[in-house]
Write an enzyme that holds these catalytic residues in place. Structure first.
Site, short mmCIF file in Angstrom:
data_model
loop_
_atom_site.label_atom_id
_atom_site.label_comp_id
_atom_site.label_asym_id
_atom_site.label_seq_id
_atom_site.Cartn_x
_atom_site.Cartn_y
_atom_site.Cartn_z
N ARG A 109 0.87 -1.19 0.00
CA ARG A 109 0.00 0.00 0.00
C ARG A 109 0.90 1.23 0.00
NH1 ARG A 109 -5.08 1.90 3.70
NH2 ARG A 109 -6.03 0.40 2.27
N HIS A 161 -7.56 0.73 -6.20
CA HIS A 161 -7.77 -0.03 -4.95
C HIS A 161 -8.47 -1.34 -5.32
CE1 HIS A 161 -7.94 -0.83 -0.81
NE2 HIS A 161 -8.80 0.08 -0.39
N GLN A 167 -10.33 -3.75 -2.80
CA GLN A 167 -11.60 -3.15 -2.35
C GLN A 167 -12.72 -3.46 -3.36
OE1 GLN A 167 -12.12 -0.97 0.59
NE2 GLN A 167 -14.22 -1.46 0.05
N ASP A 204 -16.76 8.18 -1.09
CA ASP A 204 -15.48 7.98 -0.40
C ASP A 204 -15.12 9.33 0.21
OD1 ASP A 204 -12.98 7.01 0.39
OD2 ASP A 204 -12.07 7.21 -1.60
N CYS A 231 -16.06 2.59 1.15
CA CYS A 231 -14.93 1.70 1.48
C CYS A 231 -14.49 1.87 2.93
CB CYS A 231 -13.78 1.96 0.53
SG CYS A 231 -13.10 3.63 0.62
N ARG A 242 -13.93 -7.55 2.78
CA ARG A 242 -12.52 -7.31 2.45
C ARG A 242 -11.68 -8.55 2.78
NH1 ARG A 242 -10.26 -2.56 2.29
NH2 ARG A 242 -8.78 -3.73 1.03
#
Ligand code: CP
Ligand code: NVA
Length: 331
Positions: free
Chosen positions: A106, A133, A136, A229, A270, A315
């Site tokens: 990440r 991402h 996700q 988001d 998310c 996830r």
């Protein structure tokens, strides 16, 4: 379907069939976990988890999934390694590739995770970059599929900063899976034209559509899924807050937006989300700009239409599927 040895860097690299396989595998692994059937034939394997930005869900998902599978994990935090400071990504990749069976990364630019993958010699998994991402996306698509029973033909509306990792990735996922993607936001926050063109190419093959609009009424009408988001992502400077609030406030997910979509609609985010004043950053923004929430109201976040915690749980199951598939399925 054999994905052994593959990297997982962006859904652009995967066919609709491969993405569907990963979703099916996620559902199977989720069911096994619920029934207490172990999937733990990975003893002796180890994965490195590199986080140059902070995380709750992604880190915990990789750790829990790896431990369920019988693997060891090593967490490298945003400040506790030589990466990018005393050692290049290329050298780091070649070192970690000698010790680990897979590497999660990440961080910032997508080119960094691509570089890591180029030199590691073991599967590399993108745990979020500025641009994408992808893990996700599997969780979001699994959550939508669990709720509606299918993905094709679903209208998914993304409100907010659609130029960043979440907006980009949702557009790609929808285009690959035959869904109707709408970016409903200020035109300054539309996804970049090149990516839109790429996704329109995928859409031609799958029956998906891509729409960019500033109009909330038509954009969100009859939506099945409303997504948003944070307006300011990790790594962005504090100076952007004021402009984001001004430009994106009309695109907050409110009860009115959900009502316009219809009672069938679900809300996804998310996470983490700014929907109340229970966080330090929330209090700071409140004191500076007088806001009680930002991208979504607490009313919507806490409503029965909100599926954000199903999404968060997924996830873990989907990240486990990515590891099982790319390390190789073991009976
Ligand atoms: N959604 C997500 O990636 O959360 P974390 O930043 O907590 O990992
Ligand atoms: N766009 C957000 C997503 C967090 C999971 C960020 O990059 O900070």
């Amino acid at each position: 379907m054999d994905l052994k040895g593959r990297n997982f860097l962006t859904l652009k690299d995967f066919t609709p069939e491969e993405i569907t396989y990963l979703l099916d595998l996620s559902a199977e692994l989720k069911e096994k976990k619920k029934k207490g059937i172990p999937v733990d034939k990975y003893r002796g394997m180890n994965v490195a988890l590199i986080f140059e930005k902070t995380s709750t869900r992604t880190r915990c998902s990789f750790e829990v999934a790896a431990h369920d599978m019988g693997m060891g994990t090593t967490y490298l935090d945003p400040s506790g390694s030589q990466i990018g400071k005393k050692e290049s990504i290329e050298d780091t990749a070649r070192v970690l590739g000698r010790m680990f069976d897979g590497i999660e990364y990440r961080g910032f630019g997508q080119e960094i995770v691509e570089e890591l993958a180029k030199y590691a010699g073991v599967p590399v998994w993108n745990g979020l970059t500025n641009e994408y991402h992808p893990t996700q996306m599997l969780a979001d698509m699994l959550t939508i599929r669990e709720h509606f029973g299918h993905l094709k033909g679903i209208k998914l509306v993304y409100m907010g900063d659609a130029r960043y990792n979440m907006g980009n990735s949702l557009m790609i996922a929808c285009a690959k899976l035959g869904m109707h993607f709408v970016a409903c936001t200020s035109k300054n926050y539309f996804p970049n034209e090149e990516l839109v063109e790429t996704c329109k190419g995928y859409a031609k093959e799958t029956g998906a559509t891509i729409t960019l609009t500033e109009d909330i009424e038509s954009g969100t009408k009859d939506a099945d899924v409303i997504c948003t988001d944070v307006w300011v992502s990790m790594g962005e400077p504090d100076e952007v807050w004021e402009e984001r609030i001004r430009e994106l406030s009309p695109y907050k997910v409110t009860k009115k937006v959900m009502e316009n979509a219809g009672e069938q609609a679900i809300f996804l985010h998310c996470l983490p989300a700014f929907h109340d004043l229970k966080t330090k950053i929330g209090k700071q923004i409140h004191d500076k700009f007088g806001l009680d929430d930002m991208e979504v109201t607490d009313e919507v976040f806490e409503s029965p239409q909100s599926k954000v915690f199903d999404e968060a749980e997924n996830r873990m199951h989907t990240i486990k599927a990515v590891m099982v598939a790319t390390l190789g399925e073991r009976e």
